[in-house]
Design a protein around this motif. Sequence first.
Motif, mmCIF file in Angstrom:
data_model
loop_
_atom_site.group_PDB
_atom_site.id
_atom_site.type_symbol
_atom_site.label_atom_id
_atom_site.label_comp_id
_atom_site.label_asym_id
_atom_site.label_seq_id
_atom_site.Cartn_x
_atom_site.Cartn_y
_atom_site.Cartn_z
ATOM 1 N N GLN A 284 -81.566 27.070 20.868
ATOM 2 C CA GLN A 284 -82.296 28.340 20.821
ATOM 3 C C GLN A 284 -83.752 28.150 21.287
ATOM 4 N N ASN A 287 -83.730 27.953 24.993
ATOM 5 C CA ASN A 287 -83.550 29.248 25.671
ATOM 6 C C ASN A 287 -84.853 30.043 25.668
ATOM 7 N N GLU A 288 -85.547 30.019 24.523
ATOM 8 C CA GLU A 288 -86.824 30.748 24.457
ATOM 9 C C GLU A 288 -87.863 30.104 25.382
#
Length: 357
Positions: A284, A287-288
Amino acid sequence: MNTIQITTPSKNYPVFIGENAIWKLKSVLENLNPAPKNLLIITDENVGKLYLNEVQHVIGESFSCETIQIQAGDDQKSFENYIACQSFALSKGLDRTSIVLALGGGMIGDLAGFVAGTYMRGIRFIQLPTTILAHDSAVGGKTGINHPEGKNMIGVFHQPEAVIYSTEFLATLPQHEKRSGFAEVIKHALIADESLYQSLCKNVQTIDDLNGDSLLQALIRGIEIKNGIVSQDEKEKGIRAFLNFGHTLGHAIEGELQYKGITHGEAVAHGMAFALSLNENTVQIGNELKKWLKSLGYPPLSKTLSVPLLIERMKKDKKAEKGNIQMVLLKELEKPYLSSYQAEELEIKLSAFLEGN
Ligand SMILES: NC(=O)c1ccc[n+]([C@@H]2O[C@H](COP(=O)([O-])OP(=O)(O)OC[C@H]3O[C@@H](n4cnc5c(N)ncnc54)[C@H](O)[C@@H]3O)[C@@H](O)[C@H]2O)c1
Ligand SMILES: [Zn+2]
């Protein structure tokens, strides 16, 4: 002006950082023991045009000072320029008391440091960094040049006498060079300072936000983080390898693109996103990070890159062991570790990562 003390087993030295820090150069030179017979400034043509006069003016008439300007670009961190600098130093009578001044970004810092580290078996040098990236490269004593077979393959550990980092010089950096250096700031934050990472994500919305006091504070923190690691492991026997976060793939991308069309830090940025994709706890965050980097203008990866050729290059990385590729991953923010992959396994993961880009 701020001072950070770098402490390594082989040498302690100060980093003077802030606006107009360059004015500290004269007193640093005057306090050297033994006093230098003469100085050699090594710079590149871009930086020379912008800042050589000012640096010569700061040095004044008390020192005899020679200058060599080489072309700009990472492909200039070469044997040819290494020999040209050594020949120039010999022709100008530099001796074992002389001082090399590395005026420029990481390319000049690495080349000039290697020239100093090997001239007459090693003379002193001072880093005068002029890029954001050089908050990383000017500290820690890694110096060297590229070999056609790979980046930074030839070099020595050689610590400078001082680093004088005059941050007003950063104003003239092109945007893509700001992005390049900022990637190493992000690297330091990801591996060692979660709150710095969060504050960068929040406060840096465009590359032009990288200025003034917030940039200065991020550079200081980056240097402190690097010092924290290098002071424990100067010669990269252990934790110093964590500073290579993002670099195993980053170097392979730079090499495949022949160091053209992408900067070091832009390539490392992709390498960090890939490394974050390899541990499910950090997917995550990865992805950010990708979204944030895209919004800051980091270029997408070229579709022409060949995964097998990237993997071949990664197998030649200095950290690779018995054909296995060593990657620096994060368990979570601030928690780097080394993970070993068989080439075939990593090839599948890299293909999937590149398809998702
Ligand atoms: N020794 C280390 O620990 C270490 C760590 C990280 C990176 N590096 C090395 O650093 C190099 C990359 O450094 P870099 O990104 O600083 O590249 P660089 O030195 O090539 O500088 C990038 C470009 O910016 C120009 N430039 C420099 N300062 C400027 C200024 N103030 N205003 C306008 N233009 C300016 C340069 O002429 C060049 O064209 C790579 O070779 C990398 O391997 C070394
Ligand atoms: Zn780097």
